[in-house]
Design a protein around this motif. Sequence first.
Motif, PDB file in Angstrom:
ATOM      1  N   ALA A 121       0.826  -1.215   0.000  1.00 37.53           N
ATOM      2  CA  ALA A 121       0.000   0.000   0.000  1.00 37.53           C
ATOM      3  C   ALA A 121       0.855   1.259   0.000  1.00 37.53           C
ATOM      4  O   ALA A 121       0.368   2.343  -0.312  1.00 37.53           O
ATOM      5  CB  ALA A 121      -0.914   0.010   1.230  1.00 37.53           C
ATOM      6  N   LEU A 122       2.118   1.118   0.374  1.00 36.21           N
ATOM      7  CA  LEU A 122       3.040   2.254   0.385  1.00 36.21           C
ATOM      8  C   LEU A 122       3.752   2.259  -0.962  1.00 36.21           C
ATOM      9  O   LEU A 122       4.657   1.462  -1.215  1.00 36.21           O
ATOM     10  CB  LEU A 122       4.030   2.107   1.548  1.00 36.21           C
ATOM     11  N   THR A 123       3.323   3.144  -1.845  1.00 38.23           N
ATOM     12  CA  THR A 123       3.791   3.054  -3.228  1.00 38.23           C
ATOM     13  C   THR A 123       3.789   4.415  -3.913  1.00 38.23           C
ATOM     14  O   THR A 123       3.118   5.346  -3.460  1.00 38.23           O
ATOM     15  CB  THR A 123       2.905   2.054  -4.006  1.00 38.23           C
ATOM     16  N   ASP A 124       4.568   4.502  -4.967  1.00 37.18           N
ATOM     17  CA  ASP A 124       4.606   5.703  -5.789  1.00 37.18           C
ATOM     18  C   ASP A 124       3.346   5.720  -6.652  1.00 37.18           C
ATOM     19  O   ASP A 124       3.296   5.103  -7.710  1.00 37.18           O
ATOM     20  CB  ASP A 124       5.865   5.684  -6.656  1.00 37.18           C
ATOM     21  N   ALA A 125       2.333   6.423  -6.155  1.00 34.54           N
ATOM     22  CA  ALA A 125       1.032   6.397  -6.818  1.00 34.54           C
ATOM     23  C   ALA A 125       1.020   7.242  -8.077  1.00 34.54           C
ATOM     24  O   ALA A 125       0.156   7.058  -8.937  1.00 34.54           O
ATOM     25  CB  ALA A 125      -0.052   6.888  -5.862  1.00 34.54           C
ATOM     26  N   SER A 126       1.964   8.148  -8.210  1.00 30.02           N
ATOM     27  CA  SER A 126       2.030   8.951  -9.426  1.00 30.02           C
ATOM     28  C   SER A 126       2.356   8.063 -10.616  1.00 30.02           C
ATOM     29  O   SER A 126       1.740   8.154 -11.673  1.00 30.02           O
ATOM     30  CB  SER A 126       3.109  10.028  -9.303  1.00 30.02           C
ATOM     31  N   ALA A 129      -0.621   5.890 -11.392  1.00 33.91           N
ATOM     32  CA  ALA A 129      -1.659   6.633 -12.104  1.00 33.91           C
ATOM     33  C   ALA A 129      -1.254   6.850 -13.558  1.00 33.91           C
ATOM     34  O   ALA A 129      -2.059   6.707 -14.477  1.00 33.91           O
ATOM     35  CB  ALA A 129      -1.921   7.970 -11.408  1.00 33.91           C
TER      36      ALA A 129
END
Lengths: 134, 134
Positions: A121-126, A129
């Motif tokens: 769940a701890l992730t580079d969401a950019s 996306a």
Amino acid sequence: MRAFRIVVAAHGDLADAFVSAARLIGGDIEDLQAVGLRPDDSPESFGERLAAACPDDRPLLILTDLVGGTPHNVALVVARGLPTATVISGVNLAVLVEAATCTDALDAGTVERLVALGRSALTDASSLAASRSP
Amino acid sequence: MRAFRIVVAAHGDLADAFVSAARLIGGDIEDLQAVGLRPDDSPESFGERLAAACPDDRPLLILTDLVGGTPHNVALVVARGLPTATVISGVNLAVLVEAATCTDALDAGTVERLVALGRSALTDASSLAASRSP
């Protein structure tokens, strides 16, 4: 019903805020308690409150905020006296919500799954996306 | 001086509590702001406050609490309009403290390192402690 209690041990208001946020998402969650390290706490006074929140009647999961910090260090000491206590450090909201809704026993497999879920769940969401964009 | 701003976006009091806890540990941390989703917030009203906390004058790291939650979803929308914004989800205190004390540019390598550090801080500390015992 969950087979274990959960206690969040963290600096300042962080423990209370984690519990409140989990309840905002998951509704009324039982057997979930916060113990925050106050600015005027000694390790001993914090340890007394943490131990009081950790009765030895059921398996216990203690979620701490930071390895090396006082809440974590004291939690390890408290857990050492409790044969069925597990300490997971580096709590984030994902691991707390997953633990709060867990119906499995608190065995090694469950702990491993909670840690893996919290980490994923701890992730580079950019980048996530971006990779999902058409 | 850090080369980027940090904004924590999270449910309820969690964003404020993260910032306070980081300051308990790291002292006076500049360019660090919290935006919490209030119970009476709509995604729009939260988005307005979040956008106001995210000026486009410097690179920006937004740390969100939970993939799929409103703070995270709105942060992705806000970040889409900011060419130098990065969103890391699943914030824990380790990734926040590490980001707050980071002196590197906010490039792909830095983001990867922050994510790796936050993940490695989320661990089964009971087994760690046991393996370290004599």
